[in-house]
Write an enzyme that holds these catalytic residues in place. Structure first.
Site, PDB file in Angstrom:
ATOM      1  N   TYR A 272     -46.598 -10.478   7.006  1.00  0.00           N
ATOM      2  CA  TYR A 272     -47.400  -9.824   8.044  1.00  0.00           C
ATOM      3  C   TYR A 272     -46.984  -8.361   8.196  1.00  0.00           C
ATOM      4  O   TYR A 272     -47.829  -7.460   8.261  1.00  0.00           O
ATOM      5  CB  TYR A 272     -47.197 -10.575   9.364  1.00  0.00           C
ATOM      6  CG  TYR A 272     -47.860  -9.952  10.562  1.00  0.00           C
ATOM      7  CD1 TYR A 272     -49.227 -10.109  10.783  1.00  0.00           C
ATOM      8  CD2 TYR A 272     -47.124  -9.219  11.492  1.00  0.00           C
ATOM      9  CE1 TYR A 272     -49.832  -9.543  11.897  1.00  0.00           C
ATOM     10  CE2 TYR A 272     -47.727  -8.646  12.595  1.00  0.00           C
ATOM     11  CZ  TYR A 272     -49.078  -8.814  12.798  1.00  0.00           C
ATOM     12  OH  TYR A 272     -49.677  -8.251  13.897  1.00  0.00           O
TER      13      TYR A 272
ATOM     14  N   SER B 120     -47.560  -3.239  14.731  1.00  0.00           N
ATOM     15  CA  SER B 120     -46.698  -4.173  15.446  1.00  0.00           C
ATOM     16  C   SER B 120     -45.260  -3.692  15.292  1.00  0.00           C
ATOM     17  O   SER B 120     -44.915  -3.077  14.276  1.00  0.00           O
ATOM     18  CB  SER B 120     -46.829  -5.553  14.810  1.00  0.00           C
ATOM     19  OG  SER B 120     -45.707  -6.338  15.132  1.00  0.00           O
ATOM     20  N   SER B 121     -44.417  -4.022  16.273  1.00  0.00           N
ATOM     21  CA  SER B 121     -43.024  -3.579  16.154  1.00  0.00           C
ATOM     22  C   SER B 121     -42.264  -4.368  15.082  1.00  0.00           C
ATOM     23  O   SER B 121     -41.146  -3.990  14.731  1.00  0.00           O
ATOM     24  CB  SER B 121     -42.306  -3.680  17.503  1.00  0.00           C
ATOM     25  OG  SER B 121     -42.323  -5.001  17.960  1.00  0.00           O
ATOM     26  N   CYS B 122     -42.875  -5.430  14.525  1.00  0.00           N
ATOM     27  CA  CYS B 122     -42.158  -6.163  13.470  1.00  0.00           C
ATOM     28  C   CYS B 122     -42.202  -5.442  12.126  1.00  0.00           C
ATOM     29  O   CYS B 122     -41.619  -5.903  11.155  1.00  0.00           O
ATOM     30  CB  CYS B 122     -42.667  -7.586  13.341  1.00  0.00           C
ATOM     31  SG  CYS B 122     -44.286  -7.666  12.628  1.00  0.00           S
TER      32      CYS B 122
ATOM     33  N   ASP C 102     -34.199 -18.112  14.803  1.00  0.00           N
ATOM     34  CA  ASP C 102     -34.125 -17.111  15.881  1.00  0.00           C
ATOM     35  C   ASP C 102     -34.982 -15.885  15.560  1.00  0.00           C
ATOM     36  O   ASP C 102     -35.433 -15.185  16.463  1.00  0.00           O
ATOM     37  CB  ASP C 102     -32.677 -16.621  16.036  1.00  0.00           C
ATOM     38  CG  ASP C 102     -31.912 -17.420  17.077  1.00  0.00           C
ATOM     39  OD1 ASP C 102     -32.550 -18.192  17.829  1.00  0.00           O
ATOM     40  OD2 ASP C 102     -30.679 -17.252  17.148  1.00  0.00           O
TER      41      ASP C 102
ATOM     42  N   HIS D 152     -46.933 -17.128  20.062  1.00  0.00           N
ATOM     43  CA  HIS D 152     -45.666 -16.447  20.265  1.00  0.00           C
ATOM     44  C   HIS D 152     -44.911 -17.130  21.398  1.00  0.00           C
ATOM     45  O   HIS D 152     -45.427 -18.008  22.084  1.00  0.00           O
ATOM     46  CB  HIS D 152     -45.902 -14.962  20.578  1.00  0.00           C
ATOM     47  CG  HIS D 152     -46.271 -14.174  19.370  1.00  0.00           C
ATOM     48  ND1 HIS D 152     -47.568 -13.843  19.057  1.00  0.00           N
ATOM     49  CD2 HIS D 152     -45.502 -13.669  18.376  1.00  0.00           C
ATOM     50  CE1 HIS D 152     -47.572 -13.164  17.929  1.00  0.00           C
ATOM     51  NE2 HIS D 152     -46.342 -13.045  17.488  1.00  0.00           N
TER      52      HIS D 152
ATOM     53  N   LEU E  42     -46.586  -8.752  22.883  1.00  0.00           N
ATOM     54  CA  LEU E  42     -47.590  -8.655  23.952  1.00  0.00           C
ATOM     55  C   LEU E  42     -47.811 -10.009  24.597  1.00  0.00           C
ATOM     56  O   LEU E  42     -47.554 -11.048  23.989  1.00  0.00           O
ATOM     57  CB  LEU E  42     -48.914  -8.179  23.355  1.00  0.00           C
ATOM     58  CG  LEU E  42     -48.861  -6.838  22.639  1.00  0.00           C
ATOM     59  CD1 LEU E  42     -50.135  -6.624  21.844  1.00  0.00           C
ATOM     60  CD2 LEU E  42     -48.650  -5.716  23.651  1.00  0.00           C
TER      61      LEU E  42
ATOM     62  N   GLY F 198     -58.005  -7.104  21.734  1.00  0.00           N
ATOM     63  CA  GLY F 198     -59.391  -6.614  21.746  1.00  0.00           C
ATOM     64  C   GLY F 198     -60.056  -6.843  23.099  1.00  0.00           C
ATOM     65  O   GLY F 198     -60.737  -5.951  23.627  1.00  0.00           O
TER      66      GLY F 198
ATOM     67  N   LYS G 264     -49.121  -4.847   7.729  1.00  0.00           N
ATOM     68  CA  LYS G 264     -49.275  -3.859   8.808  1.00  0.00           C
ATOM     69  C   LYS G 264     -48.745  -2.477   8.376  1.00  0.00           C
ATOM     70  O   LYS G 264     -49.307  -1.453   8.763  1.00  0.00           O
ATOM     71  CB  LYS G 264     -48.562  -4.339  10.075  1.00  0.00           C
ATOM     72  CG  LYS G 264     -49.309  -5.467  10.783  1.00  0.00           C
ATOM     73  CD  LYS G 264     -50.576  -4.923  11.438  1.00  0.00           C
ATOM     74  CE  LYS G 264     -51.409  -5.983  12.113  1.00  0.00           C
ATOM     75  NZ  LYS G 264     -52.688  -5.463  12.630  1.00  0.00           N
TER      76      LYS G 264
ATOM     77  N   GLY H 114     -59.812 -11.454  20.776  1.00  0.00           N
ATOM     78  CA  GLY H 114     -58.364 -11.670  20.766  1.00  0.00           C
ATOM     79  C   GLY H 114     -57.706 -11.107  22.015  1.00  0.00           C
ATOM     80  O   GLY H 114     -58.356 -10.470  22.855  1.00  0.00           O
ATOM     81  N   LEU H 115     -56.416 -11.340  22.110  1.00  0.00           N
ATOM     82  CA  LEU H 115     -55.621 -10.856  23.247  1.00  0.00           C
ATOM     83  C   LEU H 115     -55.815  -9.346  23.434  1.00  0.00           C
ATOM     84  O   LEU H 115     -56.147  -8.881  24.531  1.00  0.00           O
ATOM     85  CB  LEU H 115     -54.151 -11.188  22.949  1.00  0.00           C
ATOM     86  CG  LEU H 115     -53.065 -10.658  23.875  1.00  0.00           C
ATOM     87  CD1 LEU H 115     -53.147 -11.316  25.230  1.00  0.00           C
ATOM     88  CD2 LEU H 115     -51.688 -10.902  23.260  1.00  0.00           C
TER      89      LEU H 115
HETATM   90  P1  GDP Z   1     -40.986 -12.891  16.929  1.00  0.00           P
HETATM   91  O1  GDP Z   1     -40.813 -11.947  18.092  1.00  0.00           O
HETATM   92  O2  GDP Z   1     -41.743 -12.283  15.796  1.00  0.00           O
HETATM   93  O3  GDP Z   1     -39.676 -13.488  16.484  1.00  0.00           O
HETATM   94  O4  GDP Z   1     -41.968 -14.078  17.380  1.00  0.00           O
HETATM   95  P2  GDP Z   1     -41.978 -15.255  18.469  1.00  0.00           P
HETATM   96  O5  GDP Z   1     -42.557 -14.741  19.738  1.00  0.00           O
HETATM   97  O6  GDP Z   1     -42.716 -16.383  17.822  1.00  0.00           O
HETATM   98  O7  GDP Z   1     -40.473 -15.715  18.709  1.00  0.00           O
HETATM   99  C1  GDP Z   1     -39.553 -14.984  19.455  1.00  0.00           C
HETATM  100  C2  GDP Z   1     -38.284 -15.797  19.691  1.00  0.00           C
HETATM  101  O8  GDP Z   1     -38.565 -16.855  20.617  1.00  0.00           O
HETATM  102  C3  GDP Z   1     -37.697 -16.470  18.440  1.00  0.00           C
HETATM  103  O9  GDP Z   1     -36.286 -16.383  18.538  1.00  0.00           O
HETATM  104  C4  GDP Z   1     -38.146 -17.925  18.608  1.00  0.00           C
HETATM  105  O10 GDP Z   1     -37.310 -18.848  17.947  1.00  0.00           O
HETATM  106  C5  GDP Z   1     -38.036 -18.078  20.123  1.00  0.00           C
HETATM  107  N1  GDP Z   1     -38.772 -19.217  20.687  1.00  0.00           N
HETATM  108  C6  GDP Z   1     -38.261 -20.112  21.568  1.00  0.00           C
HETATM  109  N2  GDP Z   1     -39.143 -21.063  21.855  1.00  0.00           N
HETATM  110  C7  GDP Z   1     -40.284 -20.752  21.192  1.00  0.00           C
HETATM  111  C8  GDP Z   1     -41.574 -21.375  21.111  1.00  0.00           C
HETATM  112  O11 GDP Z   1     -41.834 -22.417  21.707  1.00  0.00           O
HETATM  113  N3  GDP Z   1     -42.501 -20.738  20.342  1.00  0.00           N
HETATM  114  C9  GDP Z   1     -42.234 -19.573  19.656  1.00  0.00           C
HETATM  115  N4  GDP Z   1     -43.192 -19.009  18.942  1.00  0.00           N
HETATM  116  N5  GDP Z   1     -41.002 -18.992  19.695  1.00  0.00           N
HETATM  117  C10 GDP Z   1     -40.046 -19.562  20.453  1.00  0.00           C
END
Ligand code: GDP
Length: 315
Positions: A137, A108-110, A270, A180, A167, A17, A141, A14-15
């Site tokens: 998730y 994770s920070s979530c 969002d 992500h 990350l 590891g 965690k 993974g990213l």
């Molecule tokens: P989060 O940090 O747990 O919310 O995870 P993400 O990295 O998946 O998303 C972060 C933010 O980026 C959210 O507001 C998403 O809606 C936005 N976002 C914009 N475009 C994208 C995309 O193409 N993929 C993902 N995963 N998120 C996106």
């Protein structure tokens, strides 16, 4: 850690590891243990017990996890909670039974409340409700953290837990459904450039603020903490610097060289409005991030171009 010590990195493909392996090798550790999924299913209790019996690792980096972006987390919450709970419970229990000297658990920070005061301090844990898009998730965690702390309390183990912010870097997942935001935008904008598209769509309003840490910096911090930290208190890892998704998209557009427009699909969620780690505790412990976002984006885009030579292959 002795340079000859047997160190098991769970989740080495993974990213996180993969970056930990690279950091260990660079630091001169020579006895690194890995096991691919075909060889060891971490969800299987008996398989994990047999693996620990046979291999007897002395140190464990628990970087194996079922991870994904906002869409995957909303669609498959059962997979995220079940797989992560099983992996953590199996590895931590076997580490204890087989006398592992020290274990580092990647959280994770979530795990922090959706509306935690920003930047988020470690003591915000369990002070409010979680963001709904990744609650399953996050609960798994949080259980991982509590497993480490409970074993430390009851069994006097040395299991430490770190909470990385978002990350990115080489070996990331660039699949548009499950990735992500940062790798997704690299891919979308790269493909937009290749196809000379007029516009590329970003999910949500573009207003959420996120913090991004280059994965080699994370690996460096994990190694530093494995070598220098042994308390139960969780440790945030990040840069402490936030950026809106819109600003991020513009930065990536510049790195990639896409010339069209960026538009927003506000039917997509969002998620948490702002997510920035307070990294004061880690700074006190003696570590700071060193890769700035512009540099990290360039390196990640270069890796993407070398490893995804044609974006038409549907990877
Ligand atoms: P989060 O940090 O747990 O919310 O995870 P993400 O990295 O998946 O998303 C972060 C933010 O980026 C959210 O507001 C998403 O809606 C936005 N976002 C914009 N475009 C994208 C995309 O193409 N993929 C993902 N995963 N998120 C996106």
């Amino acid at each position: 850690m002795d340079k000859q010590a047997k160190i098991y990195v769970a989740g080495h493909r993974g990213l996180v590891g993969a970056a930990i392996i690279k950091a260990l090798q660079k630091a001169g550790y020579v006895n690194i243990l890995t096991a691919g999924h075909e060889e060891l299913d971490l969800i299987n209790q008996e398989a994990v017990a047999n693996f620990f019996d046979r291999e007897k690792p002395e140190y464990v980096f628990l970087a194996a996890a079922k991870v994904g972006g906002i869409l995957a987390n909303s669609l498959y919450p059962a997979d995220f909670i079940y797989q992560n709970l099983m992996i953590e419970a199996n590895v931590i229990q076997q580490a204890y039974l087989k006398g592992v000297r020290k274990l580092l658990f990647l959280g994770s920070s979530c795990i922090y409340p959706k509306l935690a005061e920003q930047p988020i301090k470690e003591d915000a844990l369990l002070t409010g409700i979680l963001e709904s898009t990744n609650e399953a998730y996050a609960i798994a965690k949080i259980c991982g953290i509590k497993l480490c702390q409970a074993y430390n309390q009851q069994h006097k183990t040395k299991y430490i837990s770190v909470m990385p912010t978002n990350l990115y870097g080489p070996n990331d997942n660039f699949d548009l459904e499950s990735s992500h935001v940062l790798p997704a935008l690299i891919r979308k904008l790269h493909e937009g450039k290749e196809h000379k598209a007029k516009q590329v769509t970003v999910w949500g309003t573009g207003n959420p603020v996120r913090e991004f840490l280059y994965v080699d910096d994370l690996a460096d911090a994990c190694l530093y903490l494995m070598e220098n930290y042994e308390q139960s208190k969780i440790v945030n890892i990040g840069t402490g610097i936030g950026i809106t998704i819109h600003e991020l998209a513009k930065k990536i557009r510049d790195v990639v060289g896409f010339e069209g427009n960026i538009i927003f699909d506000t039917t997509k969620p969002d998620g948490t409005p702002v997510k920035i780690n307070d990294v004061a505790y880690l700074a006190c412990l003696g570590w700071r991030a060193s890769t700035d976002l512009d540099m990290g984006l360039r390196q990640t885009y270069q890796w993407y171009c070398e490893n995804y030579p044609s974006s038409n292959k549907g990877r």
